[in-house]
Each structure stands twice: as structure tokens, then as C-alpha cells.
Write an enzyme that holds these catalytic residues in place. Sequence first.
Site, PDB file in Angstrom:
ATOM      1  N   CYS A  10       5.894  -3.132  -8.368  1.00 43.56           N
ATOM      2  CA  CYS A  10       5.101  -2.828  -7.230  1.00 43.56           C
ATOM      3  C   CYS A  10       5.101  -3.754  -6.081  1.00 43.56           C
ATOM      4  O   CYS A  10       6.391  -4.589  -5.932  1.00 43.56           O
ATOM      5  CB  CYS A  10       3.532  -2.372  -7.495  1.00 43.56           C
ATOM      6  SG  CYS A  10       2.748  -3.763  -8.033  1.00 43.56           S
ATOM      7  N   ASN A  13       2.024  -6.996  -7.296  1.00 40.51           N
ATOM      8  CA  ASN A  13       1.819  -7.224  -8.844  1.00 40.51           C
ATOM      9  C   ASN A  13       0.481  -7.430  -9.156  1.00 40.51           C
ATOM     10  O   ASN A  13       0.182  -8.247  -9.960  1.00 40.51           O
ATOM     11  CB  ASN A  13       2.744  -8.429  -9.413  1.00 40.51           C
ATOM     12  CG  ASN A  13       2.854  -8.175 -10.895  1.00 40.51           C
ATOM     13  OD1 ASN A  13       3.073  -9.260 -11.438  1.00 40.51           O
ATOM     14  ND2 ASN A  13       2.793  -7.207 -11.405  1.00 40.51           N
ATOM     15  N   CYS A  15      -2.127  -4.723  -8.279  1.00 43.01           N
ATOM     16  CA  CYS A  15      -2.833  -3.281  -8.318  1.00 43.01           C
ATOM     17  C   CYS A  15      -2.007  -2.485  -9.271  1.00 43.01           C
ATOM     18  O   CYS A  15      -2.515  -2.257 -10.417  1.00 43.01           O
ATOM     19  CB  CYS A  15      -3.217  -2.928  -7.229  1.00 43.01           C
ATOM     20  SG  CYS A  15      -4.069  -3.950  -5.958  1.00 43.01           S
ATOM     21  N   ARG A  16      -1.089  -1.777  -8.932  1.00 39.47           N
ATOM     22  CA  ARG A  16      -0.350  -0.790  -9.546  1.00 39.47           C
ATOM     23  C   ARG A  16       0.599  -1.141 -10.945  1.00 39.47           C
ATOM     24  O   ARG A  16       0.185  -0.494 -11.855  1.00 39.47           O
ATOM     25  CB  ARG A  16       0.586   0.005  -8.524  1.00 39.47           C
ATOM     26  CG  ARG A  16      -0.303   0.726  -7.326  1.00 39.47           C
ATOM     27  CD  ARG A  16       0.712   1.285  -6.397  1.00 39.47           C
ATOM     28  NE  ARG A  16       1.192   0.056  -5.608  1.00 39.47           N
ATOM     29  CZ  ARG A  16       2.050   0.054  -4.704  1.00 39.47           C
ATOM     30  NH1 ARG A  16       2.612   1.462  -4.268  1.00 39.47           N
ATOM     31  NH2 ARG A  16       2.481  -1.106  -3.935  1.00 39.47           N
ATOM     32  N   SER A  17       1.233  -2.144 -10.656  1.00 42.22           N
ATOM     33  CA  SER A  17       2.233  -2.357 -11.610  1.00 42.22           C
ATOM     34  C   SER A  17       1.525  -3.118 -12.775  1.00 42.22           C
ATOM     35  O   SER A  17       1.691  -2.899 -13.987  1.00 42.22           O
ATOM     36  CB  SER A  17       3.262  -3.109 -11.231  1.00 42.22           C
ATOM     37  OG  SER A  17       3.101  -4.597 -10.803  1.00 42.22           O
ATOM     38  N   ASP A 132      -0.130   2.897  -2.738  1.00 40.46           N
ATOM     39  CA  ASP A 132      -0.647   1.507  -2.815  1.00 40.46           C
ATOM     40  C   ASP A 132      -2.166   1.605  -2.312  1.00 40.46           C
ATOM     41  O   ASP A 132      -2.589   2.198  -1.271  1.00 40.46           O
ATOM     42  CB  ASP A 132      -0.057   0.726  -1.641  1.00 40.46           C
ATOM     43  CG  ASP A 132      -0.405  -0.704  -1.413  1.00 40.46           C
ATOM     44  OD1 ASP A 132      -1.804  -0.843  -2.227  1.00 40.46           O
ATOM     45  OD2 ASP A 132       0.074  -1.406  -0.936  1.00 40.46           O
TER      46      ASP A 132
HETATM   47  P1  4NP Z   1       0.067  -3.515  -5.203  1.00 40.99           P
HETATM   48  O1  4NP Z   1      -0.843  -3.425  -3.841  1.00 40.99           O
HETATM   49  O2  4NP Z   1       1.494  -3.652  -4.831  1.00 40.99           O
HETATM   50  O3  4NP Z   1      -0.091  -2.318  -5.947  1.00 40.99           O
HETATM   51  O4  4NP Z   1      -0.061  -4.796  -6.149  1.00 40.99           O
HETATM   52  C1  4NP Z   1      -1.108  -4.580  -3.293  1.00 40.99           C
HETATM   53  C2  4NP Z   1      -1.428  -5.899  -3.328  1.00 40.99           C
HETATM   54  C3  4NP Z   1      -1.519  -6.729  -2.419  1.00 40.99           C
HETATM   55  C4  4NP Z   1      -0.786  -6.480  -1.215  1.00 40.99           C
HETATM   56  C5  4NP Z   1      -0.277  -5.187  -0.878  1.00 40.99           C
HETATM   57  C6  4NP Z   1      -0.193  -4.314  -1.795  1.00 40.99           C
HETATM   58  N1  4NP Z   1      -0.834  -7.356  -0.041  1.00 40.99           N
HETATM   59  O5  4NP Z   1      -0.333  -6.995   1.116  1.00 40.99           O
HETATM   60  O6  4NP Z   1      -1.354  -8.358  -0.287  1.00 40.99           O
END
Ligand code: 4NP
Length: 165
Positions: A10, A13, A15-17, A132
Site C-alpha cells: 500500500c 504500510n 493501514c491496509r497492507s 485508503d
Molecule cells: P496505508 O495508509 O497506505 O493503507 O498504510 C496510509 C498511511 C499513511 C499515509 C497515507 C496512507 N500518509 O500519508 O502518511
Amino acid sequence: MKTVSVCFVCLGNICRSPTAEGVMRHLVDEAKLAERILIDSAGTGDWHIGAPPDQRAQQAATQRGYELAALRGRQIAATDFERFDLLIAMDDKNVAALRQMCPPGQRDKIRLLMEFAPQTDSRWSGTREVTDPYFGGAEGFEQVLDQCEAACRGLIAALRPQLFT
Ligand code: 4NP
């Protein structure tokens, strides 16, 4: 013994992955396939290297019996295309980022997670991406879990034949 290695990808790294990794580990353990299906996750971005999963992701996962606390953020690298059989992205932007860094001849390893959700699961027919949840509310994290549960079950079903032939 045949094995297959998958890395969920993702943006951050956190939340989703990691959620996909935690759900997949749990389901793979249940299926007694932990020695055959090797699992990791990574982010295309570098902001959260070394960080544990987002508290909201951890809390939502814990409530469903998944354990994310020990995971730490890392950034995807070109060498991951050698290490893994599949790089499974959460959304189209992750796919685009992976394609940019992909060594020649390795593009077929890049897939979208929701491709593996069973076509018969009407909740997700036509859903390409895992949205996201980072800037949204708690319901976003529940939806990520719902999507990961459906798609990881489908992924195990898709991998199973190649492990035993
Ligand atoms: P992820 O979510 O891609 O599912 O881990 C996010 C976590 C942090 C950020 C964006 C998406 N960020 O902008 O810091």
C-alpha cells in the site's frame, strides 16, 4: 516442497497492507499452509519506515482476532521483485508506483488484491481498490478488514493448486 511468496503493498504500510498481512497470516495458519505461503508487506512511501501499524488498524484487527502489533513499516524496493512471486497492491496508485520501479520482465507479478475476491461475493463485485482509510473514520478500517478477509480467502484458493502440483 513448493512454496509461494506474496508481499502486500500500500502507500504507508501502516493501514491496509499490514491488515492484509495479518489477515492472510491468520487464514494461512488456519489452513495449515504457513510453511508454504510466505507473507510480507511494504509501502511505496517512506514516511512510516520502522513504525508499527496505525492504532486504529490495530484496534479493528484485534477485535476480529488478528494480531498486527509486531509488524513494522518498510518501503518496497526493486529487490522485492526478486524475493516475491506476487506483489499485491491495494489500489491503482500503488500499481503505478510498482510499475515504475519494476525490473524488466517482472510486471506480471504485480496484481490488485481485490482481483482475488470471489466473483460470487456480491459485496465486492466491481470493486477494484481497497480505499485508503488513513484520513477517514473507523468504518473505513472495518471495510479494509472486510475486503482483506474476502480477498485473502480467494487468494489462498488461487494459490493452493500451484502448491500441490
Ligand atoms: P496505508 O495508509 O497506505 O493503507 O498504510 C496510509 C498511511 C499513511 C499515509 C497515507 C496512507 N500518509 O500519508 O502518511
